[in-house]
Design an enzyme around this catalytic site. Structure first.
Site, mmCIF file in Angstrom:
data_model
loop_
_atom_site.group_PDB
_atom_site.id
_atom_site.type_symbol
_atom_site.label_atom_id
_atom_site.label_comp_id
_atom_site.label_asym_id
_atom_site.label_seq_id
_atom_site.Cartn_x
_atom_site.Cartn_y
_atom_site.Cartn_z
ATOM 1 N N ARG A 1 -4.392 41.148 -48.400
ATOM 2 C CA ARG A 1 -4.884 42.292 -47.180
ATOM 3 C C ARG A 1 -3.284 42.003 -46.756
ATOM 4 O O ARG A 1 -2.122 41.993 -46.640
ATOM 5 C CB ARG A 1 -5.504 41.730 -46.117
ATOM 6 C CG ARG A 1 -7.344 42.029 -46.749
ATOM 7 C CD ARG A 1 -7.986 41.998 -45.578
ATOM 8 N NE ARG A 1 -9.850 41.463 -46.224
ATOM 9 C CZ ARG A 1 -10.300 42.110 -46.405
ATOM 10 N NH1 ARG A 1 -9.717 43.733 -47.513
ATOM 11 N NH2 ARG A 1 -11.009 41.995 -47.466
ATOM 12 N N ASP A 2 -3.195 43.513 -46.896
ATOM 13 C CA ASP A 2 -1.928 43.857 -46.569
ATOM 14 C C ASP A 2 -1.528 43.995 -45.037
ATOM 15 O O ASP A 2 -2.102 43.822 -44.324
ATOM 16 C CB ASP A 2 -1.222 45.401 -46.757
ATOM 17 C CG ASP A 2 -0.031 46.102 -45.569
ATOM 18 O OD1 ASP A 2 0.364 46.753 -47.308
ATOM 19 O OD2 ASP A 2 0.656 45.759 -45.156
ATOM 20 N N ILE A 3 -0.247 43.548 -44.343
ATOM 21 C CA ILE A 3 -0.141 42.721 -43.393
ATOM 22 C C ILE A 3 0.281 43.733 -41.901
ATOM 23 O O ILE A 3 -0.086 43.338 -41.007
ATOM 24 C CB ILE A 3 1.204 41.806 -43.509
ATOM 25 C CG1 ILE A 3 0.980 41.296 -42.472
ATOM 26 C CG2 ILE A 3 2.235 42.573 -43.301
ATOM 27 C CD1 ILE A 3 2.367 39.814 -41.587
ATOM 28 N N ASN B 1 4.144 52.480 -55.101
ATOM 29 C CA ASN B 1 5.907 53.371 -54.638
ATOM 30 C C ASN B 1 7.395 52.142 -55.505
ATOM 31 O O ASN B 1 6.543 50.829 -55.799
ATOM 32 C CB ASN B 1 6.431 52.414 -53.303
ATOM 33 C CG ASN B 1 5.475 53.048 -52.074
ATOM 34 O OD1 ASN B 1 4.669 54.369 -52.767
ATOM 35 N ND2 ASN B 1 5.173 52.469 -51.053
ATOM 36 N N VAL C 1 9.234 46.018 -50.818
ATOM 37 C CA VAL C 1 8.937 44.425 -51.159
ATOM 38 C C VAL C 1 8.992 45.186 -52.725
ATOM 39 O O VAL C 1 7.631 45.514 -53.676
ATOM 40 C CB VAL C 1 8.050 44.049 -51.250
ATOM 41 C CG1 VAL C 1 7.256 42.961 -51.887
ATOM 42 C CG2 VAL C 1 7.392 43.847 -49.553
ATOM 43 N N HIS D 1 3.088 46.235 -56.997
ATOM 44 C CA HIS D 1 1.913 45.922 -56.356
ATOM 45 C C HIS D 1 1.335 47.690 -56.643
ATOM 46 O O HIS D 1 2.224 48.901 -56.284
ATOM 47 C CB HIS D 1 2.130 45.448 -55.357
ATOM 48 C CG HIS D 1 3.012 45.850 -54.249
ATOM 49 N ND1 HIS D 1 4.590 45.602 -54.157
ATOM 50 C CD2 HIS D 1 2.762 46.625 -53.251
ATOM 51 C CE1 HIS D 1 5.493 46.349 -52.992
ATOM 52 N NE2 HIS D 1 4.383 47.075 -52.291
ATOM 53 N N MET D 2 0.298 46.672 -56.667
ATOM 54 C CA MET D 2 -0.562 48.830 -55.981
ATOM 55 C C MET D 2 -1.265 48.452 -54.492
ATOM 56 O O MET D 2 -1.831 47.480 -54.169
ATOM 57 C CB MET D 2 -1.089 48.620 -57.319
ATOM 58 C CG MET D 2 -2.587 49.188 -57.043
ATOM 59 S SD MET D 2 -3.362 49.221 -58.610
ATOM 60 C CE MET D 2 -2.820 49.879 -60.094
ATOM 61 N N HIS D 3 -1.188 49.309 -54.118
ATOM 62 C CA HIS D 3 -2.127 49.229 -52.677
ATOM 63 C C HIS D 3 -3.197 49.945 -53.019
ATOM 64 O O HIS D 3 -2.964 51.523 -53.136
ATOM 65 C CB HIS D 3 -1.278 50.257 -51.827
ATOM 66 C CG HIS D 3 0.017 50.609 -51.196
ATOM 67 N ND1 HIS D 3 0.027 49.633 -49.763
ATOM 68 C CD2 HIS D 3 1.206 50.590 -52.248
ATOM 69 C CE1 HIS D 3 1.730 49.558 -50.153
ATOM 70 N NE2 HIS D 3 2.518 49.717 -51.288
HETATM 71 P P1 DGP Z 1 5.907 48.839 -49.889
HETATM 72 O O1 DGP Z 1 6.436 49.975 -49.050
HETATM 73 O O2 DGP Z 1 4.780 49.802 -51.195
HETATM 74 O O3 DGP Z 1 6.579 47.916 -51.029
HETATM 75 O O4 DGP Z 1 4.046 47.916 -49.831
HETATM 76 C C1 DGP Z 1 5.064 46.281 -49.144
HETATM 77 C C2 DGP Z 1 3.470 46.220 -48.494
HETATM 78 O O5 DGP Z 1 4.085 44.479 -47.586
HETATM 79 C C3 DGP Z 1 3.720 47.013 -46.860
HETATM 80 O O6 DGP Z 1 2.940 47.377 -47.196
HETATM 81 C C4 DGP Z 1 3.911 45.664 -46.193
HETATM 82 C C5 DGP Z 1 3.536 44.317 -46.694
HETATM 83 N N1 DGP Z 1 4.450 43.243 -46.354
HETATM 84 C C6 DGP Z 1 5.333 43.360 -46.244
HETATM 85 N N2 DGP Z 1 5.123 41.744 -46.513
HETATM 86 C C7 DGP Z 1 4.669 41.242 -46.259
HETATM 87 C C8 DGP Z 1 4.222 39.910 -45.956
HETATM 88 O O7 DGP Z 1 4.602 38.911 -45.928
HETATM 89 N N3 DGP Z 1 2.405 39.363 -45.958
HETATM 90 C C9 DGP Z 1 1.250 40.870 -46.232
HETATM 91 N N4 DGP Z 1 0.452 40.339 -46.944
HETATM 92 N N5 DGP Z 1 1.522 42.280 -46.470
HETATM 93 C C10 DGP Z 1 3.328 41.593 -46.388
#
Ligand code: DGP
Length: 115
Positions: free
Chosen positions: A30-32, A88, A97, A101-103
């Site tokens: 899950r996204d943070i 992205n 990041v 990765h795929m959202h």
């Molecule tokens: P992007 O902007 O497409 O590179 O998405 C990166 C996503 O990663 C962003 O929605 C927030 C998420 N994210 C960043 N750091 C962490 C983390 O430490 N843990 C989790 N679960 N998500 C993270």
């Protein structure tokens, strides 16, 4: 593993992640900072900075991301309502990041406008 990559550290278990799916090639957590009720990140275990760093030999792995997305959507019960998959690529497109990765986004109405 790339030592300064936060997603590599999550995949390695060095920092916590709320995993929803794992197999030999791919993990999902899950996204943070979720922007939808369902917001899951699907990433290959293998590190690539971005789509701009893959080539034809990576196609089976990259295709597997989509199979994982389908399975996760079913698991999360969003297959019928629909879900959006976003990748992205590059800072100018909002990538923050640099581990490909795929959202997977679902659970709220989404506009047909992408940007
Ligand atoms: P992007 O902007 O497409 O590179 O998405 C990166 C996503 O990663 C962003 O929605 C927030 C998420 N994210 C960043 N750091 C962490 C983390 O430490 N843990 C989790 N679960 N998500 C993270």
């Amino acid at each position: 593993m790339t030592s300064d990559c936060i997603f590599c550290k999550i995949i390695a278990g060095e920092i916590p992640g709320q995993f929803v799916y794992q197999d030999e090639q791919v993990v999902a957590f899950r996204d943070i900072h979720p922007i939808a009720p369902t917001h899951i990140l699907i990433a290959p275990r293998k590190h690539f900075d971005s789509v701009h760093h893959v080539d034809a030999s990576d196609e089976p792995l990259l295709g597997h991301l989509f199979t994982a997305a389908r399975l996760i959507a079913e698991q999360e019960k969003v297959s019928q309502s629909g879900y959006r998959l976003v990748v992205n690529t590059g800072a100018g497109a909002g990538q923050t990041v640099f581990h490909i990765h795929m959202h997977l986004l679902a659970g709220k109405p989404m506009s047909d406008k992408l940007v």
